[in-house]
Scaffold this motif. Sequence first.
Motif, PDB file in Angstrom:
ATOM      1  N   ALA A 141       0.880  -1.165   0.000  1.00 16.17           N
ATOM      2  CA  ALA A 141       0.000   0.000   0.000  1.00 16.17           C
ATOM      3  C   ALA A 141       0.918   1.216   0.000  1.00 16.17           C
ATOM      4  CB  ALA A 141      -0.890   0.005   1.233  1.00 16.17           C
ATOM      5  N   SER A 142       0.934   1.921  -1.107  1.00 15.56           N
ATOM      6  CA  SER A 142       1.893   3.017  -1.262  1.00 15.56           C
ATOM      7  C   SER A 142       1.433   4.233  -0.468  1.00 15.56           C
ATOM      8  CB  SER A 142       2.033   3.400  -2.728  1.00 15.56           C
ATOM      9  OG  SER A 142       0.860   4.054  -3.148  1.00 15.56           O
ATOM     10  N   ARG A 143       2.336   5.190  -0.384  1.00 18.62           N
ATOM     11  CA  ARG A 143       2.043   6.419   0.333  1.00 18.62           C
ATOM     12  C   ARG A 143       0.816   7.114  -0.249  1.00 18.62           C
ATOM     13  NH1 ARG A 143       4.911  11.596   1.397  1.00 18.62           N
ATOM     14  NH2 ARG A 143       3.162  12.815   2.146  1.00 18.62           N
ATOM     15  N   ASP A 144       0.716   7.155  -1.566  1.00 19.17           N
ATOM     16  CA  ASP A 144      -0.431   7.810  -2.198  1.00 19.17           C
ATOM     17  C   ASP A 144      -1.727   7.122  -1.812  1.00 19.17           C
ATOM     18  OD1 ASP A 144       0.566   9.832  -4.602  1.00 19.17           O
ATOM     19  OD2 ASP A 144       2.030   8.290  -4.073  1.00 19.17           O
TER      20      ASP A 144
ATOM     21  N   ASP B  43      -2.602   7.882   1.753  1.00 22.93           N
ATOM     22  CA  ASP B  43      -3.163   9.231   1.801  1.00 22.93           C
ATOM     23  C   ASP B  43      -4.655   9.195   1.484  1.00 22.93           C
ATOM     24  OD1 ASP B  43      -0.925  10.474   2.549  1.00 22.93           O
ATOM     25  OD2 ASP B  43      -0.431  11.342   0.599  1.00 22.93           O
TER      26      ASP B  43
ATOM     27  N   VAL C 172      -9.450  11.094  -5.108  1.00 28.91           N
ATOM     28  CA  VAL C 172      -8.592   9.910  -5.095  1.00 28.91           C
ATOM     29  C   VAL C 172      -7.132  10.343  -5.176  1.00 28.91           C
ATOM     30  CG1 VAL C 172      -8.008   7.812  -6.315  1.00 28.91           C
ATOM     31  CG2 VAL C 172     -10.388   8.524  -6.148  1.00 28.91           C
ATOM     32  N   VAL C 173      -6.889  11.292  -6.064  1.00 33.71           N
ATOM     33  CA  VAL C 173      -5.561  11.884  -6.154  1.00 33.71           C
ATOM     34  C   VAL C 173      -5.731  13.330  -5.741  1.00 33.71           C
ATOM     35  CG1 VAL C 173      -3.628  12.400  -7.633  1.00 33.71           C
ATOM     36  CG2 VAL C 173      -5.005  10.370  -8.051  1.00 33.71           C
ATOM     37  N   ARG C 174      -4.966  13.737  -4.766  1.00 40.55           N
ATOM     38  CA  ARG C 174      -5.162  15.084  -4.245  1.00 40.55           C
ATOM     39  C   ARG C 174      -4.837  16.097  -5.338  1.00 40.55           C
ATOM     40  NH1 ARG C 174      -1.944  18.184  -0.232  1.00 40.55           N
ATOM     41  NH2 ARG C 174      -0.343  16.910  -1.125  1.00 40.55           N
TER      42      ARG C 174
END
Lengths: 303, 673, 314
Positions: A213-216, A219, A300-302
Amino acid sequence: MQALDKALAQVGSVVLGKPEQLKLALACLLAGGHLLIEDLPGMGKTTLAHALARVFRLDYRRVQFTSDMLPADILGVSLFDPESGQFSLREGPVFSQLLLADEINRATPKTQGALLEAMEERQVTLDGLTRPLPSPFFVVATQNPVTQAGTFVLPESQLDRFLMRISLGYPAPEVELQLLAGGDLREAVRELRPVIEPAGLVKLVAHVGKVRASRDLLDYVQRLLEATRADDRFSAGLSPRAGLGLLRAARAWALIHNRDYVLPEDVQAVWPSVAEHRLQARQGGQVAALTQSLLQTVPVVRA
Amino acid sequence: MARIYQVPSHARGWLTLAIIATSLPQLVDGPWWQSPLLLLVLGWRALVDRQRLLLPGRVVRLALLLATVAATWQSFGRLHGPEAGTALITGLFALKYLELVGKRDAYVLIVLGYFVCATILLFHQGPLAALYVVGCLVLLTASLAGINYGDTHARGRQHLGVAAVMVLQALPLAAILFVLVPRVAPLWNMHLDSGQARTGMSDSMSPGQVSRLTESAELAFRVQFDGPAPAPSQRYWRGLTYSYFDGTTWRQARPPGWGERDTLYHGRGPAPDWYRGLRAAAGGPAWEYRVIMEPSQQRWLYALAVPFTDLDGLALARDLRLVADAPVTGTLGYRVRSVPAAGAGATLDGAERALMLSLPEQGNERARALAADWRRRYPNDRALVNAALGYFREQPFFYTLEPPPVTGDTVDRFLFDTRRGFCEHYASSFTFLMRAAGVPARVVAGYQGGEPNGDYLQVRQYDAHAWSEVWLAGRWVRVDPTGAVAPDRIELGLRQAMRNRSADQADGEGGAFGRLPVLFRLQQWADYVDFNWQKWVLGYRQEEQRDLLERLLGAVTPTRIALALLGAVLLVTGLLALLVLNRRRDQPARPLEREFRRLRQALGRRGLALPEAVSAAGLEAAVARRWPAATGAAGHWRRYFEHLAYRRDGDPPRSERLQLARRRRALMRALRG
Amino acid sequence: MVRDAWQCWLDRRLPRARQVRLDQRRIFILPTGYGYLYLLVAVLLFFGGINYENNLILGLCFLMIGLFVVAILHTYRNLSGLILRAGGGRSGFVGGQGSLEVVLIARRRGHRALWLRWLDQPAQEASVEGGEELGVWLNLPLSRRGALRPPRLRVESRYPLGLLRAWSLVALDQVCLAWPRPQESRDCPARGGDRERRAAPTGQNGSEEFRGLRGYVPGDALTQVDWKGFARGRGLNVKLFEEPASGRLWLRYDLLEGLPLEQRLSILCYWVLRLSDENRPFALTLPGATLAPARGGEQRQRALDLLARHGEVD
């Protein structure tokens, strides 16, 4: 992970027309969580639990909960025999690998509490001795959605012990036709062949924790959790434990889909079943709709 | 009610340090009892903080207060006035620390600290003093920050950080206010005698007096010309004229019966005839410059001939020099416009003419005889002056800073016996000879030369000089007999002249002139800073403000100033607000987030509105629906994005970001195709 | 009137919410008394600088004013971005105190020297550093029974320089439950085995019929542990009794006919506490609500909450 696909196909052959729910149930199992199925009687809850037990060759017990049940009836007792002066231990049904707790909301809060505590701790303290429960250990509990006389609704804090809550619902017309035309389901369940051994399941569960589970992604999960806390339409936000559960479920979901990393879509897929039962809407709002709406609003993506 | 010590321990250090720092200048300059008083207070306080002693009771505090007041009275004989006031407030500041208990006491203490800071600036005005006071302000601010942070876990160091940042941010605002807030004239007059005795010209000249000045490298004044400066040999800074000679000493004098009213024009009332005469002749080339004078404790000012100013606080004297209304006790800046041609407008009336010819009844008979001889040979005044200069040039006169002492008929002894002397000897004897020959003459004292430093000139005490003026053809003409003997002195300045001679004579003059080049350079640089400090900070008064604002704003009207002030303060505050509050914005977008946003915006420009919460896969699907041809490119991009964002940890390296950007551009191209 | 209008305006501008983030809409800022003194000092220095024609003293004055302006920004910043979330609650009896938790959340930067208080209540100081969360329990006097909404929460800070006071009035959506104040009464308003039961002295459990022993399970009442057996080394066991019919007491609201509502609840509250202290099982019947028989801390809690919420229209 062909074995997992095979297992799904096996269970799917007895629980017809509910692939998504089956996948969720499997994900819940792989995530090492307990499953709450909320449905009317006769929707195939038992079949599902039993089929899962068969496919993984798990030691399966079923307990029908009633209002006069005592904690000891679940956990077991060590009875003192005055004649021999010895204690004899009688293990309760909780000492199994897959426990189907049917109509859990019929038991008194104290009995519920005893079970839920054992679920959380994965051990039972009896007679001053702590005994670990078998591994793997899963509880599939069912509860009736209709509040009937003499039921004790599980309090929110207890609901948190279940990783997921799903409901099967009525089958689609064509599936129902198939069901009616088919043979005895119980027989079919008994004929299911084990696909994965319990030891393999334990390994799979351990493997879930290694799915990346990546940082993104973290987040994104954090933003979702935060959104439930900031949203006034909920009376309380998700706890950090719920967040960990969500991540674990998403990892299991990714594993089922043959990926060793988690995508936002995995989180979104398990989100309703992980979050809904832990949230309460205020002023008569629809929890399901509100929970779903967060997926539409939390980026989903800041940006 | 029990009073609890409310100043957290992590703030006490700063408070103590602030007290010591702000009091320090007064400990050095002020009366002797300040240091023991502060030591007593600090020691007592330290013991109290360690619970070894109780805070003094009311009686002790009252006794200490009375003792402080009494000591101030004892030291100064009064309780008002800057020195006594400073001593008193510094004493109170220390005493207040002794009774500090609550937060309110701390506030009072810090307020007193601001006043003590201000008193430092009463007596010290250099750039370093200003810096020091800013440092004190940082310490006081750090104490405030500590007092207001009740958390016992706080660390003392962070208060200093907070204070330093805040003071730093306040500096631009302070600068704007400094430049734009209108300076008004003092509401009531305060005379501040800095009491520092300075060397400099005196109102009389006797042999040896000027040469003593040459040992001092102290600054006399600085000059900044608007255009190029005149050549060194033309830089005669007139300060005084001596018109009365008693045989040994030259003095300032007025014709009998004349008062200050007859010789000075302050710019008020109708201009006297002599002023109008000068004005009428004031045509032709002029020098415009600004002089910044060091405190001299005297009224006379220095300027080139013939100086005109706006006469605000200054007066023009009949002998063509400037006089201040009050002794120059602090640094004083003034602008001058010198018009050499205006000298033609001067007059020399009967009584004044008589004064300019006056000599003692007797004495110096040989000089008188020499003058009478010249008069017989040269009836023309100009020829007579030239003959006198020729005499100095041809006879074996020596220019030296250490002339042998002479007594009695000083002029005779110098002219005919010793023949070794300094400018005052030459000027004095030349003027004597002129008067003896019947040519009106006077001695002028001032400075000659000046060393350039940056865009201004420094004139130091060793540039002090004396020369003569003789009345020729209806105007005063400068004659410098020293130049006839030692031309170097006039062309190169005293320092250079002496250096040349010391090289010749292998006889180092030492003293002020033999400095190390590096040190000298450093000193020049420091003086440069000091000059600009004097000019732009200390000397920034009404007039300078008006000039600057005129340049900045075009015209100076109250509305314009108010608008400029408001605008500038708002602008800077706005910028500061951005700086201070900016950190509340989310963490800056990471590279992948920026990349995602770029694609999203690009698609938005192509008319594809995406939901707020769209994911990479959602974006791919939306593109594929709208532009089926771009499906492949979209998938290409999406896979790489997911690979970078979700398959690995940490921000991707530059090469991979570029790769992603390439795929984004490929996708955008696919939309068009 | 003015107060009402002010409240009304506040409610519109800052409505109640479970979580509040302080921003410019919610933060008010004004100089403190010390701030005014500070400005006065600056003005005095200005006149001093003018009169002594001392530009540096003027500069000091301007620097102080600049510092004041910068302090406005910093004081504002100290509150801005702070998130307050309604936390847990601890119920109490009417006339006593309950307390509510306010969770302070600092996202990116710290918020120091914050003073929190319900309007008209004493304040409590707290600081949170960036990235931290901190729960602050604030006492609330309980004046009447039921679910009490706290008044607005005043969050104030003078940090860093104390020259300015920035504050916000936050309405957090949380309630504190006030149980009825117990009122002693000799007669137990209960219906069970034998009607009009008197208060049973502790230890009367012994009169119940002994059935046997079983191992101790967490959650069992300690009063029922067979301590004698434990002392003899037989481990921790629980004595099992046949539940006598008379053991289950049904506390009934309608048995207190004729008394005012609050007093009835107070009496019931007294008996709930008393029976719980004696660790006896009981049930509770109120108009519109019934609590099944049980004993122990949880039962006590449920019964008290039921009493507190009685008559509430949700």
